[in-house]
Scaffold this active site. Structure first.
Site, PDB file in Angstrom:
ATOM      1  N   ASP A  86       1.544   2.150  -8.565  1.00 23.65           N
ATOM      2  CA  ASP A  86       1.994   1.630  -7.278  1.00 23.65           C
ATOM      3  C   ASP A  86       3.313   2.252  -6.851  1.00 23.65           C
ATOM      4  O   ASP A  86       4.100   2.730  -7.661  1.00 23.65           O
ATOM      5  CB  ASP A  86       2.031   0.091  -7.282  1.00 23.65           C
ATOM      6  N   ASP A 131      -0.342   0.344  -1.252  1.00 19.83           N
ATOM      7  CA  ASP A 131       0.503   1.081  -2.203  1.00 19.83           C
ATOM      8  C   ASP A 131       0.084   0.899  -3.664  1.00 19.83           C
ATOM      9  O   ASP A 131       0.836   1.238  -4.563  1.00 19.83           O
ATOM     10  CB  ASP A 131       1.974   0.706  -2.021  1.00 19.83           C
ATOM     11  N   GLU A 132      -1.107   0.370  -3.903  1.00 21.38           N
ATOM     12  CA  GLU A 132      -1.553   0.172  -5.288  1.00 21.38           C
ATOM     13  C   GLU A 132      -2.976   0.672  -5.451  1.00 21.38           C
ATOM     14  O   GLU A 132      -3.850   0.301  -4.670  1.00 21.38           O
ATOM     15  CB  GLU A 132      -1.580  -1.323  -5.638  1.00 21.38           C
TER      16      GLU A 132
HETATM   17 MG   LIG Z   1       4.838  -1.484  -4.608  1.00 18.55          MG
END
Ligand SMILES: [Mg+2]
Length: 292
Positions: A22, A117-118
């Site tokens: 992430d 974001d992951e």
């Molecule tokens: Mg993050």
């Protein structure tokens, strides 16, 4: 080592390996990519219509700015401390996310984009001794090609990968990578992390676990699942199995079709012209269709 311990060790070290990667303070890091002067100053990004802080750099966190703090409450602090404040720019963040996931897909075709974001990556095909080196390589490539700093957690299940990511993020000596498919690391960390840090344990479930005498993640792993199932339903029981290296949450390589989607906006002032209203409705409806 007892038979049960040996079986656990086998599952942890000899089974699947999932990585959760992430972006650190992702929205803020995206803003930093385009302005080198932001490198060491506190930065926050605000939610739609500039309501609350939804991303904070380490410097902003150190000033006491919390996730979800309403901007009107922290405006004075931000001005006094020189915090750089940004409205969210989802077009930019989505574009950076796509670039980063393209780098992940160079390493392995099995990538689940979990959020902007992951992502989960299946690293099972790689030898255990090569996984940390691979993770460091992916981190370095993402940093070099996009400017975004990341952390990598590796584990035999999603829950353990997520926990490993938390450890990678909070223990600086690990230099951004934690591998819980390494039995020694698995033993070392599970009894040192509070159960409240676990994925899926929230404000409602934490007191229930504490009432059962559970303090660390290892306590939860080792408890009889039945009282946990009673207190936290099957979700809690699944957590225990995942901590023992038994995968209950599969990798979703094809994103599920969204059941619903909304793009909501309000007008800044009273609208009296029909043409203006028509134009706005058409523009928002188009955005809604694109997102779906
Ligand atoms: Mg993050």
């Amino acid at each position: 080592m007892s038979g049960a311990d040996a079986r656990l060790c086998d599952r942890i070290g000899g089974g699947r390996a999932l990585a959760l990667i992430d972006g650190n303070s992702f929205y803020c890091s995206c803003e930093r990519v385009f302005d080198a002067r932001l490198a060491r100053v506190p930065v926050i990004v605000l939610s739609n219509n500039d309501g609350c802080a939804i991303a904070r750099t380490a410097e902003a966190k150190a000033l006491g700015i919390k996730m979800g703090d309403p901007y009107f409450k922290i405006r004075g602090l931000c001005e006094a401390q020189g915090v750089r404040v940004f409205s969210s720019n989802y077009t930019l963040y989505g574009d950076m996310s796509a670039r980063i996931n393209a780098i992940y897909r160079d390493a392995t075709p099995d990538v689940e984009v979990y959020s902007i974001d992951e992502s989960f990556l299946d690293l099972t095909a790689f030898m255990r001794r090569d996984r940390v080196a691979l993770a460091r390589d992916i981190r370095a490539t993402v940093r070099a090609w996009t400017g975004i700093p990341t952390c990598v957690g590796i584990g035999p299940t999603k829950t353990l990968a997520k926990l490993a990511n938390h450890i990678a993020k909070t223990v600086p000596e690990l230099d951004g990578v934690c591998d819980l498919t390494e039995p020694a690391a698995y033993e070392h960390w599970l009894c040192r992390i509070h159960v409240g840090e676990l994925w899926g344990v929230g404000r409602a479930s934490l007191p229930k676990l504490e009432a059962l005498g559970i303090d660390t993640v290892a306590d939860l792993r080792d408890i009889d699942p039945r009282p946990v199932r009673k207190a936290l339903t099957v979700v809690g029981e699944r957590m225990i199995h995942e901590l023992r290296g038994v995968s209950c949450l599969g990798l979703e390589l094809v994103p599920a079709r969204r059941k619903g989607c909304a793009v909501t906006r309000s007008f800044s002032g009273r609208v009296t012209e029909r043409a203006e209203l028509e134009q706005a409705v058409a523009a928002h409806a188009t955005r809604g269709r694109v997102r779906q």
